[in-house]
Motif scaffolding. Structure first.
Motif, PDB file in Angstrom:
ATOM      1  N   LEU A  28      81.278  57.928  -6.155  1.00 35.23           N
ATOM      2  CA  LEU A  28      80.717  56.575  -6.205  1.00 35.23           C
ATOM      3  C   LEU A  28      81.616  55.637  -7.000  1.00 35.23           C
ATOM      4  O   LEU A  28      81.977  54.547  -6.529  1.00 35.23           O
ATOM      5  N   PHE A  29      82.002  56.057  -8.192  1.00 30.19           N
ATOM      6  CA  PHE A  29      82.781  55.158  -9.046  1.00 30.19           C
ATOM      7  C   PHE A  29      84.265  55.133  -8.685  1.00 30.19           C
ATOM      8  O   PHE A  29      84.965  54.194  -9.062  1.00 30.19           O
ATOM      9  N   TRP A  30      84.730  56.129  -7.954  1.00 35.88           N
ATOM     10  CA  TRP A  30      86.091  56.032  -7.404  1.00 35.88           C
ATOM     11  C   TRP A  30      86.179  54.824  -6.485  1.00 35.88           C
ATOM     12  O   TRP A  30      87.100  53.997  -6.613  1.00 35.88           O
ATOM     13  N   LEU A  31      85.226  54.677  -5.600  1.00 39.59           N
ATOM     14  CA  LEU A  31      85.253  53.563  -4.645  1.00 39.59           C
ATOM     15  C   LEU A  31      85.127  52.218  -5.350  1.00 39.59           C
ATOM     16  O   LEU A  31      85.818  51.253  -5.026  1.00 39.59           O
ATOM     17  N   ILE A  32      84.233  52.153  -6.335  1.00 42.04           N
ATOM     18  CA  ILE A  32      84.030  50.896  -7.064  1.00 42.04           C
ATOM     19  C   ILE A  32      85.289  50.509  -7.839  1.00 42.04           C
ATOM     20  O   ILE A  32      85.785  49.379  -7.745  1.00 42.04           O
ATOM     21  N   LEU A  33      85.821  51.442  -8.616  1.00 44.66           N
ATOM     22  CA  LEU A  33      86.982  51.133  -9.451  1.00 44.66           C
ATOM     23  C   LEU A  33      88.243  50.925  -8.621  1.00 44.66           C
ATOM     24  O   LEU A  33      89.099  50.115  -8.989  1.00 44.66           O
ATOM     25  N   PHE A  34      88.358  51.634  -7.496  1.00 46.59           N
ATOM     26  CA  PHE A  34      89.530  51.448  -6.652  1.00 46.59           C
ATOM     27  C   PHE A  34      89.592  50.005  -6.146  1.00 46.59           C
ATOM     28  O   PHE A  34      90.672  49.388  -6.108  1.00 46.59           O
ATOM     29  N   ALA A  35      88.435  49.451  -5.787  1.00 44.15           N
ATOM     30  CA  ALA A  35      88.391  48.058  -5.318  1.00 44.15           C
ATOM     31  C   ALA A  35      88.787  47.092  -6.434  1.00 44.15           C
ATOM     32  O   ALA A  35      89.560  46.147  -6.220  1.00 44.15           O
ATOM     33  N   ILE A  36      88.272  47.329  -7.642  1.00 40.83           N
ATOM     34  CA  ILE A  36      88.573  46.436  -8.765  1.00 40.83           C
ATOM     35  C   ILE A  36      90.053  46.504  -9.140  1.00 40.83           C
ATOM     36  O   ILE A  36      90.701  45.475  -9.381  1.00 40.83           O
ATOM     37  N   ILE A  37      90.596  47.725  -9.187  1.00 43.18           N
ATOM     38  CA  ILE A  37      92.001  47.896  -9.573  1.00 43.18           C
ATOM     39  C   ILE A  37      92.927  47.306  -8.514  1.00 43.18           C
ATOM     40  O   ILE A  37      93.956  46.689  -8.837  1.00 43.18           O
ATOM     41  N   THR A  38      92.572  47.462  -7.243  1.00 43.96           N
ATOM     42  CA  THR A  38      93.372  46.862  -6.173  1.00 43.96           C
ATOM     43  C   THR A  38      93.373  45.342  -6.298  1.00 43.96           C
ATOM     44  O   THR A  38      94.416  44.682  -6.149  1.00 43.96           O
ATOM     45  N   MET A  51      95.721  44.429  -9.089  1.00 48.24           N
ATOM     46  CA  MET A  51      97.129  44.599  -8.721  1.00 48.24           C
ATOM     47  C   MET A  51      97.612  43.455  -7.831  1.00 48.24           C
ATOM     48  O   MET A  51      98.754  43.000  -7.951  1.00 48.24           O
ATOM     49  N   LEU A  52      96.753  42.997  -6.940  1.00 49.45           N
ATOM     50  CA  LEU A  52      97.167  41.992  -5.961  1.00 49.45           C
ATOM     51  C   LEU A  52      97.158  40.566  -6.509  1.00 49.45           C
ATOM     52  O   LEU A  52      97.997  39.745  -6.120  1.00 49.45           O
ATOM     53  N   PHE A  53      96.226  40.255  -7.397  1.00 49.23           N
ATOM     54  CA  PHE A  53      96.010  38.864  -7.760  1.00 49.23           C
ATOM     55  C   PHE A  53      96.208  38.544  -9.244  1.00 49.23           C
ATOM     56  O   PHE A  53      95.985  37.403  -9.656  1.00 49.23           O
TER      57      PHE A  53
END
Length: 332
Positions: free
Chosen positions: A183-193, A196-198
Motif C-alpha cells: 500500500l505505502f509503496w504505491l503512495i510513496l512512489f507517486a510522491i517521490i516521482t 523528482m520531476l518537479f
C-alpha cells in the motif's frame, strides 16, 4: 605556562556521530548472502559464499548494535536528534530490517535463532513503522525537498517480513505486513516521482538512495512468491510478473545512469546500492527456477557478479573512510 584549550574546543568523540544508517551495511551483506545461497542451490555450486557472508553480517550486526547502544547511553541527545531529523529518522528501521534479513539467512542452518531474530525484528519494525508514520502525520517542519527514496525504508520494509515469516509458519501475520508495505509503496512512489520531476534534484549524498526504488517491487516479488505458494506450484501469476518486471525496469533505468553515480564522493549512503541489487538478483534467480528460461539465468549471474563486486568495493571504501576519519563526523 602555555594555555590549555577549553573543553569546548575538544572534538566530539566519534561514537557520538555514529550514524544509524550504518545498519544498511548489514542489509547489503545479508541480501548478498541470500542471493549466493540461492545461486548455490540453483546451480549446485560447491563453495559456500553464503555462509561466509552470513557470519560476517551477523558479526557486524553485533558490533554495530553495541556501538549504537554506547551512543544511546553516552549521547542520548544525538540519538534523539536523529529520531527527529526528516531524513535520518527513516534509517532507524534498517535495524529491524537487518534482523529480518539475518533471520532469512539463518533459516537453513540455525532455524531456532532465525525465529528469535524474526520475532524481535518484526515487533521492532512494527513499532518503528508506527512511530515514523506518527511523526510524518503530525510534523510541523517537513517540506517536499525532505522526501527521498529512503522514505521507503520504514513502511515498505514491511514486505520483507514474509520472506522468513512464511517458512517459520506465520502466514497471516506475514500477509498483514506485506499488505502495509505494498500500500505505502504505491503512495510513496507517486510522491517521490512528483518530487523528482518537479522539484530540485537530490543532494549528492542522497543520490545513491535512488537504488532503493528497486527494492520494494523486487522484495515484494520474493515475499509474494512465498505468500502465494507459487514456488511450490512452480508457476507465476500476473501480479508476480508485474512486481518482477517493475524491479527489472527500474534496475535498467538506474544502470543507464551509472556515470552520474561513479562521480559521487563516498558517503555511507553508498550502501543503498547493495540491498536493492541483491533483491533484484534473488528475484531473477527465482524467475529462472520458475520458468526455466536461460535468459533469467544469464541476467541472474550478471546481477550476482555485479552486486558481489559492489559489496566488495563498498567494504573497501567504508574501511578507507573509517581509517581516514572521514566517517562518523558531524554533518556540515
Amino acid at each position: 605556562m602555555p594555555e590549555t584549550a577549553p573543553d569546548a574546543a575538544k572534538p566530539d568523540p566519534r561514537i557520538k556521530h555514529f550514524p544509524v544508517a550504518f545498519f544498511a551495511v548489514i542489509m547489503g551483506l545479508s541480501g548478498l548472502s541470500i542471493a549466493w545461497e540461492m545461486a548455490q542451490a540453483t546451480f549446485g555450486m560447491p563453495l559456500d559464499m553464503a555462509g561466509a557472508l552470513r557470519w560476517l553480517a551477523l558479526g557486524l550486526f553485533g558490533l554495530f548494535s553495541v556501538m549504537y547502544l554506547i551512543k544511546l547511553f553516552l549521547f542520548r541527545d544525538a540519538v534523539l536528534h536523529e529520531l527527529r531529523h526528516p531524513i535520518q529518522i527513516n534509517f532507524f528501521p534498517t535495524i529491524s530490517i537487518s534482523m529480518l534479513l539475518l533471520s532469512a539467512t539463518l533459516l537453513s542452518s540455525l532455524p531456532g535463532l532465525a525465529a528469535v531474530f524474526w520475532i524481535i525484528g518484526t515487533a521492532v519494525h512494527l513499532l518503528l513503522t508506527l512511530y515514523v508514520m506518527n511523526v510524518w502525520m503530525h510534523h510541523d517542519h517537513f517540506e517536499i525537498h525532505h522526501i527521498n527514496p529512503a522514505w521507503f525504508i520504514p513502511v515498505v520494509g514491511n514486505v520483507l517480513v514474509p520472506i522468513a515469516g512464511v517458512p517459520l509458519g506465520h502466514l497471516e501475520l506475514s500477509w498483514f505486513f506485506f499488505s502495509v508495505g505494498v500500500l505505502f509503496w504505491l503512495i510513496l512512489f507517486a510522491i517521490i516521482t512528483y518530487r523528482m520531476l518537479f522539484h530540485q534534484p537530490l543532494p549528492d549524498r542522497l543520490m545513491p538512495t535512488f537504488f532503493i526504488l528497486i527494492a520494494p517491487p523486487a522484495a515484494g516479488f520474493i515475499a509474494y512468491i512465498e505468500l502465494s505458494g507459487l514456488a511450490e506450484a512452480g508457476a507465476l501469476d500476473a501480479f508476480a510478473r508485474v512486481l518482477y518486471y517493475s524491479s527489472l525496469f527500474l534496475t535498467l533505468l538506474l544502470l543507464t545512469q551509472v556515470g552520474r553515480f561513479v562521480r559521487l564522493h563516498y558517503y555511507i549512503s553508498w550502501w543503498a546500492y547493495s540491498f536493492p541489487l541483491a533483491a533484484v538478483t534473488i528475484a531473477t534467480l527465482i524467475m529462472y527456477e520458475l520458468t526455466g528460461l536461460l535468459a533469467f539465468a544469464v541476467i541472474g549471474w550478471t546481477l550476482l557478479s555485479l552486486v558481489t563486486l559492489v559489496v566488495i568495493f563498498l567494504l573497501y571504501r567504508t574501511a578507507v573512510a573509517v581509517g581516514g576519519r572521514s566517517i562518523c563526523v558531524p554533518h556540515l
